[in-house]
Design a protein around this motif. Sequence first.
Motif, PDB file in Angstrom:
ATOM      1  N   ALA A 115     -29.120  53.362 -98.388  1.00 47.46           N
ATOM      2  CA  ALA A 115     -29.794  54.191 -97.382  1.00 47.46           C
ATOM      3  C   ALA A 115     -30.101  55.571 -97.943  1.00 47.46           C
ATOM      4  N   THR A 116     -29.176  56.110 -98.727  1.00 46.61           N
ATOM      5  CA  THR A 116     -29.371  57.443 -99.301  1.00 46.61           C
ATOM      6  C   THR A 116     -30.501  57.458-100.316  1.00 46.61           C
ATOM      7  N   LEU A 117     -30.641  56.394-101.105  1.00 51.41           N
ATOM      8  CA  LEU A 117     -31.747  56.318-102.068  1.00 51.41           C
ATOM      9  C   LEU A 117     -33.101  56.377-101.369  1.00 51.41           C
ATOM     10  N   LYS A 118     -33.223  55.670-100.259  1.00 51.83           N
ATOM     11  CA  LYS A 118     -34.474  55.725 -99.487  1.00 51.83           C
ATOM     12  C   LYS A 118     -34.717  57.136 -98.978  1.00 51.83           C
ATOM     13  N   PHE A 119     -33.653  57.766 -98.502  1.00 51.62           N
ATOM     14  CA  PHE A 119     -33.757  59.139 -98.006  1.00 51.62           C
ATOM     15  C   PHE A 119     -34.175  60.089 -99.123  1.00 51.62           C
ATOM     16  N   LEU A 120     -33.562  59.951-100.299  1.00 52.35           N
ATOM     17  CA  LEU A 120     -33.895  60.810-101.435  1.00 52.35           C
ATOM     18  C   LEU A 120     -35.349  60.626-101.864  1.00 52.35           C
ATOM     19  N   ASP A 121     -35.819  59.386-101.859  1.00 51.77           N
ATOM     20  CA  ASP A 121     -37.219  59.135-102.195  1.00 51.77           C
ATOM     21  C   ASP A 121     -38.148  59.806-101.199  1.00 51.77           C
ATOM     22  N   ASN A 122     -37.761  59.774 -99.929  1.00 50.41           N
ATOM     23  CA  ASN A 122     -38.593  60.383 -98.884  1.00 50.41           C
ATOM     24  C   ASN A 122     -38.655  61.900 -99.027  1.00 50.41           C
ATOM     25  N   ILE A 123     -37.509  62.537 -99.246  1.00 52.15           N
ATOM     26  CA  ILE A 123     -37.550  64.001 -99.346  1.00 52.15           C
ATOM     27  C   ILE A 123     -38.191  64.451-100.652  1.00 52.15           C
ATOM     28  N   SER A 124     -38.146  63.597-101.674  1.00 54.89           N
ATOM     29  CA  SER A 124     -38.784  63.952-102.942  1.00 54.89           C
ATOM     30  C   SER A 124     -40.298  64.019-102.815  1.00 54.89           C
ATOM     31  N   ASP A 125     -40.842  63.371-101.782  1.00 53.18           N
ATOM     32  CA  ASP A 125     -42.287  63.395-101.552  1.00 53.18           C
ATOM     33  C   ASP A 125     -42.746  64.619-100.764  1.00 53.18           C
ATOM     34  N   ILE A 126     -41.791  65.361-100.195  1.00 53.95           N
ATOM     35  CA  ILE A 126     -42.155  66.562 -99.446  1.00 53.95           C
ATOM     36  C   ILE A 126     -42.631  67.636-100.431  1.00 53.95           C
TER      37      ILE A 126
END
Length: 208
Positions: A115-126
């Motif tokens: 779950a954290t990897l998905k979250f990290l990928d999402n914030i990396s796109d900000i």
Amino acid sequence: MRKILVVNSKGGCGKTTVATNLAVALAMRGEDVALADADRQKSSLSWVKRRPKALAKIEGLNWSKDGTFGDKDKTLDAIVIDGPGGLRSELAKNLIAEASDIVVPVLASAFDWNATLKFLDNISDIKKVRKGKADIHVVANRINRRSTQVADLEQTLSKKGYPLLARISDRVLYARHAANGTGVFDSSDAKAHEVRGQWHPLLQAVDS
């Protein structure tokens, strides 16, 4: 002024424990620090209310609604933000856009790190993160010293480009400090001294 956001979409990762102890560490160095609570549960604000007045001052800010944060207190050295869960709200996105550092606690469990990897990928796109104007610091939290999963967690995250910065052990003293409105950097006893070193990589990162 630094704005240090502690956030993860996965509940139970110890976000508030990291935020409160980070705020104490900065305040004990003589910095003017506020702890902003952007979570609906307002656990950090409750912690601030329990904090003994004789200890280093930490101001509590209620940032649980969008529009309640901004340039309050440019005189402060740092604001540590106990972030909301997930990225769905505009509040979460706006907080990430404001942050100079983003601290992401994660447990050594496959369910948590996926779950954290998905979250990290999402914030990396900000945009701000993508342009390198905000640093991401991944912290392994509540680590059981007997667990073999920490190495698996470190390897999994590293392969995805998210190396672990610090490893914070699962100790009863964190719950005791939380109940008293204190943190491990408020105390000089042997048990607190033993774990404080685990925080140094994170403190060095948010200082740079």
